[in-house]
Write an enzyme that holds these catalytic residues in place. Sequence first.
Site, PDB file in Angstrom:
ATOM      1  N   ILE C 466       0.831  -1.207   0.000  1.00 29.17           N
ATOM      2  CA  ILE C 466       0.000   0.000   0.000  1.00 29.17           C
ATOM      3  C   ILE C 466       0.862   1.252   0.000  1.00 29.17           C
ATOM      4  O   ILE C 466       0.417   2.332   0.398  1.00 29.17           O
ATOM      5  CB  ILE C 466      -0.973  -0.010   1.195  1.00 29.17           C
ATOM      6  CG1 ILE C 466      -0.215  -0.058   2.527  1.00 29.17           C
ATOM      7  CG2 ILE C 466      -1.919  -1.199   1.094  1.00 29.17           C
ATOM      8  CD1 ILE C 466      -1.123   0.080   3.749  1.00 29.17           C
ATOM      9  N   THR C 468       4.113   0.813   1.168  1.00 23.73           N
ATOM     10  CA  THR C 468       5.121   0.487   2.172  1.00 23.73           C
ATOM     11  C   THR C 468       6.425   0.013   1.552  1.00 23.73           C
ATOM     12  O   THR C 468       7.448  -0.024   2.232  1.00 23.73           O
ATOM     13  CB  THR C 468       4.595  -0.633   3.066  1.00 23.73           C
ATOM     14  OG1 THR C 468       4.251  -1.743   2.219  1.00 23.73           O
ATOM     15  CG2 THR C 468       3.360  -0.194   3.817  1.00 23.73           C
ATOM     16  N   ASN C 592      15.045  -2.553   3.718  1.00 22.51           N
ATOM     17  CA  ASN C 592      15.421  -1.708   2.579  1.00 22.51           C
ATOM     18  C   ASN C 592      15.575  -0.271   3.074  1.00 22.51           C
ATOM     19  O   ASN C 592      14.577   0.436   3.251  1.00 22.51           O
ATOM     20  CB  ASN C 592      14.352  -1.791   1.488  1.00 22.51           C
ATOM     21  CG  ASN C 592      14.745  -1.015   0.232  1.00 22.51           C
ATOM     22  OD1 ASN C 592      15.777  -0.328   0.196  1.00 22.51           O
ATOM     23  ND2 ASN C 592      13.919  -1.124  -0.792  1.00 22.51           N
ATOM     24  N   GLN C 599       9.382   5.715   4.626  1.00 24.87           N
ATOM     25  CA  GLN C 599       8.167   5.376   5.382  1.00 24.87           C
ATOM     26  C   GLN C 599       8.212   5.950   6.797  1.00 24.87           C
ATOM     27  O   GLN C 599       7.203   6.443   7.306  1.00 24.87           O
ATOM     28  CB  GLN C 599       8.003   3.860   5.434  1.00 24.87           C
ATOM     29  CG  GLN C 599       6.622   3.431   5.895  1.00 24.87           C
ATOM     30  CD  GLN C 599       6.457   1.932   5.905  1.00 24.87           C
ATOM     31  OE1 GLN C 599       7.422   1.182   5.733  1.00 24.87           O
ATOM     32  NE2 GLN C 599       5.246   1.464   6.118  1.00 24.87           N
ATOM     33  N   LYS C 661      11.135  -5.909  12.531  1.00 27.33           N
ATOM     34  CA  LYS C 661       9.974  -5.323  13.191  1.00 27.33           C
ATOM     35  C   LYS C 661       9.263  -4.445  12.164  1.00 27.33           C
ATOM     36  O   LYS C 661       9.874  -3.985  11.216  1.00 27.33           O
ATOM     37  CB  LYS C 661      10.404  -4.464  14.380  1.00 27.33           C
ATOM     38  CG  LYS C 661      11.100  -5.238  15.502  1.00 27.33           C
ATOM     39  CD  LYS C 661      11.496  -4.298  16.642  1.00 27.33           C
ATOM     40  CE  LYS C 661      12.087  -5.077  17.813  1.00 27.33           C
ATOM     41  NZ  LYS C 661      12.528  -4.186  18.916  1.00 27.33           N
ATOM     42  N   GLU C 665       4.127   2.205  11.591  1.00 26.63           N
ATOM     43  CA  GLU C 665       3.411   3.037  12.559  1.00 26.63           C
ATOM     44  C   GLU C 665       4.298   3.771  13.548  1.00 26.63           C
ATOM     45  O   GLU C 665       3.957   4.856  14.007  1.00 26.63           O
ATOM     46  CB  GLU C 665       2.372   2.163  13.269  1.00 26.63           C
ATOM     47  CG  GLU C 665       1.147   2.045  12.388  1.00 26.63           C
ATOM     48  CD  GLU C 665       0.342   0.785  12.535  1.00 26.63           C
ATOM     49  OE1 GLU C 665       0.940  -0.304  12.381  1.00 26.63           O
ATOM     50  OE2 GLU C 665      -0.862   0.875  12.770  1.00 26.63           O
TER      51      GLU C 665
END
Lengths: 180, 330, 704
Positions: C466, C468, C592, C599, C661, C665
């Site tokens: 989406i 990411t 990456n 992000q 992880k 968010e």
Amino acid sequence: MPPSTSSELTLSVNGEKYTLTVDHRTTLLDALRERLDLTGTKKGCDQGQCGACTVLVDGRRSVSCLQLAVAAEGREITTIEGVASGDRLHPVQQAFLDLDGFQCGYCTPGQICSAIAVIEEHAAGWPSAATGDVRPEAGPPALTPEEIRERMSGNLCRCGAYVSIVQAVARAAESEGAAA
Amino acid sequence: MREFGYRRAHDVSGAVALLDGDPDARFLGGGTNLVDLMKTGVERPALLVDVRELPLDRVEPAAGGGLRIGATVTNSDLAAHPEVRRRYPALAQAVLAGASGQLRNMATVGGNLLQRTRCGYFADVHSPCNKRAPGTGCPAVTGEHHNHAVLGASGHCVATHPSDMGVALAAFDAVVSYETADGPGEVPLADFYLPVGETPHRETALPPGALITGVTLPPVPTAANSRYRKVRERASYAFAIGSVAAALDVRDGLVHDVRLAFGAVASRPWRARAAERVLTGAPANAENFAAAADAELAAARPLPHNGYKVTLMRNLVVAVLSELAEEAAR
Amino acid sequence: MTTATRGAVGTAHTRVEGRDKVTGAARYAGEIPFADLAHGWLVLSTVARGRVRSVDTEAVLAMPGVLTVLHHHNAPRVTTDYVGLLGVPPDPTVALFQDDRVAHMGWPVALVVAETSEQAREAAEALVVHYDREPHDVAFSAERDTEAYPADGHMPAVVEKGDLEAGLAASAVVVDERYTTPEEHHNPMEPHAATARWEGGRLEVVDSNQGTNWVAGELAGLFSLDPASVRVRSEHVGGGFGSKGVRAHQVAAVMAATVLQRPVRVVMTRRQMFSLAGYRSPTAQRVRLGADPDGRLRVLEHRSLNLTSAVYEFVEPSAAAGRSMYAADAHHTASRVVRLDVPSPTWMRAPGEAPGSFALESALDELAERLGIDPIELRVRNEPSVGPVSGLPFGSRNLIACFREGARRFGWAERDPRPGVRRDGRWLLGTGTAAGSFPTTAMPSTAAVTAEADGTFTVRINAADIGTGARTALTLVAADALEVSTDRVRVHIGDSDLGPAIIAGGSMGTRSWSWAVTAAADELRRSLVPGADIPPEGITARSNTAEAVGALAQKERHAFGAQFAEVAVDPATGEVRVRRMLGVFAAGRIVNPLTARNQLVGGMIWGLSMALHEEAVRDRSTGGLYGADLAGYHVAAHADVPPIEADWVDDPDPDDPVGIKGIGEVGIVGAAAAVANAVWHATGVRHRSLPIRPDRVLSAGGDA
């Protein structure tokens, strides 16, 4: 007799002529996406509030959602599908790709079309709201990150790729300046 | 959006004739406001007369030394024009503070003057709104109004005019010219927008079916030392919550000439004549700038949630005039 | 299965679909052509509560091109009596047109289908719906707590440890403050869009969503279909942020395709998204911190109120944000909810943590101010050795390392703690910091990896990208697991026929999918005989991580971050500008760096936007939103966003089978508090209600 509510017209897009009959309600954006299958131009808000539908009309960036297709006849329209030279990406496209100037990619065609115009508007000496002194005697402003951010503000990116977009626009502007 | 006819006009008299005074017809300029309003259902024209190809796209010297701006000059071309930037820098700044690069490429001078309020109740056809549907009421008075008018409003409507360009034009005594089937006419911008009163749906003094053909700026030497400052809720691409167009001529420490207009505080670009009167001939200092602002804002009638605009406008006036005074002194 | 970096993972890689995205070739859900396509347009209620008395379809059916009007008298029946992939029953809002009830302003009451979208739109606008209006109640405020009740969402509602009153009585300093955050909307740039059709006895839906087998399962449940007979595809997704699950548009498209037996597309307008796409509830929070003079917390109490709709219970668990953050003898946290006549809220980027961290991390800053302790030092002194309420060990916890590295790079040591003393022309300057964390979760997923005869490898995993960079990340993960270069790996995602996998959400996608891809790749490598020919159909190995995920030891697993911001405030106009931000994160192995940095910065921009801009205003009189569009609802634009840097510290967890992880968010968590704390440092005025708009700055005084 009430006027006709549709027209046959010819649209010139990316150097090609398309003849079609459109309902006058059809926006340039919908004509591109639904009639010409040029879906690279995106519909983010359909109200001129996001910039995702930005195309070049007679070389100037415009939001295609607030332009009626019937009113675009006679103008030369360039969409994201028309900015590369064959397989060679436009320098702005290449910079967006290399510097990750996007995430979901939905605002990206609009950002790129807008950025191409920003570089040209700057080269033409246009001031912006970030320009300290707009008087012509002050000379053209340098295309600083602050200038780029102001000039690109009509293109929202909800993923928040703004930082890399500004870097990409700066890089593309430099490379074009070097090539000129 | 209902179906509509479309005609493209090629000359001014032809455009007026095509519209033919039809109350269900509209002139289409850049479309940046009208097409949006058609999508939301606020406007439902049966005919659009496209005026973008009219030969009104020039910025030219006007008789008497001013500047004549054609009605279809785009916002971009207006802001980029060397004479505008040199002689009326606040006008260029005001235009550049509006909308986005894309929208400024499309929007025209005539359309900018005629754009409708951005009040959220006006834009929502399911809400009451005296401006859109006379007699239905004004929910903003008791509802959301933190960005509504504090000057010149009435209990019938507290909407603001959204134009930035118009604020600078108001400061510089612009005159609007138009064409009707009976011939040309003109009206000073100061009289162009009607008082709100009980008829907020009647917005301008244009005769029915009239086409704006241009705006004339008189020569205003003071305007060469002018500035537009806009405050909004993000740094760009947002309508104002308060703005000031100001021009200042200081001689021997005294205000020789001053022009002041406010944006986003009234149903029209608000020329601050009371403030100008206080300042003219007075020493150009911060105390007098504040006193001038207070004189203008004494007429303010804030609602429960927009009283900050009085503070904001006072501070803006002081800040912008102080900057202009300092720069002129250099 | 713990793997050392083999080359691709940890190295910057441009997006594998990047060229398609910069050339406009990437097609999103509303852009796939279908022969004989019809267009549906949703009609939403214009009352906030009541009943639909009648729908005047006759005139609309006579309009040009109109094919049908679906409403509660004629729409196909659906059931909500099932539990979906995420373990919860559906929001009844998606059971469209089943009865005459209107539960909020903008409730779907009909779908008009026509040959063209222009015809459908005009007919939808012309459709007259008569209502029996009932009084509505949409007024949310802290005072509604008396009608609220504690509710478990994806977190327990109430967690209490220790004696609160005793702790407060023994505290040298008590901070007791209230904070509010407004209704916030996801507003992905791509509006929700779906095309449905029946093909060979199967329902096919091309959609924009965060998990195709999630949506396929919901549609199978709603329409009582065999799950195998539903296929949902979602190749490119123009942002989601929690809003793109099962929504009215897919259900309406399926209904119309079923009735008309032809493909039907339904796209939400931007305005409709404000009623139909979910949103983050407003919150009213109270934080009480009691501390010793040295800053050690005796009490951490966090209570949060949010709203939900009359028909569905969704909890924004803001009070849970501190449960893993700080040690305190008395540790009480509770999330409560009040039901109003509003649309159902839903998950939105860092649900709970985003608004909760604003309150908690602002309160920590206030405590630091009261105690005269540096805000970073205060957090160091309250660093827990085990989970503050769970008592479980941390998988890895490198929050302090984030602060140390961030402080060094941001120049924190030179900071004068006094507020309101720095000026740059008309601007007052200030800096602020805050901490953040977000849970690290893995969920079962399946994957298949095929060794092709031409020497390449095909990975099939029903991930969703989406924005990411998941497609690219999984390419790198697979390449390393297969010990081949990335150009020999092709990854297929976004198709429910690929098999079950967890959604893109909760920062668990890349972690969960990487686990499954690595397991399948390992299995494939074991089954490949070196030097042997690969048959034309290739050799495929499959994985299912359900068992391994279930066997994971109980631990406190989180990503952490330290946020820094510098702001400028013009006290004359109330304008606030962020001048720079820095976030340093401990988020496991970064797959990456190119896309991860983007992000994380994007999350921080969400925090900036939350701090200064975002607010949906609900009109109490109409029950609807005021200015429900992108001019009325401001998200940060280019000019609002200064240079922002994100980086990370080493964060190894030797016992973790994946080591990755999620990072979707944690970037937003604490970012708004850092900005608000910087505004205090600039002006000396504390802003406890977001967003910090110019009018609020002016009205708060502190006139300089």
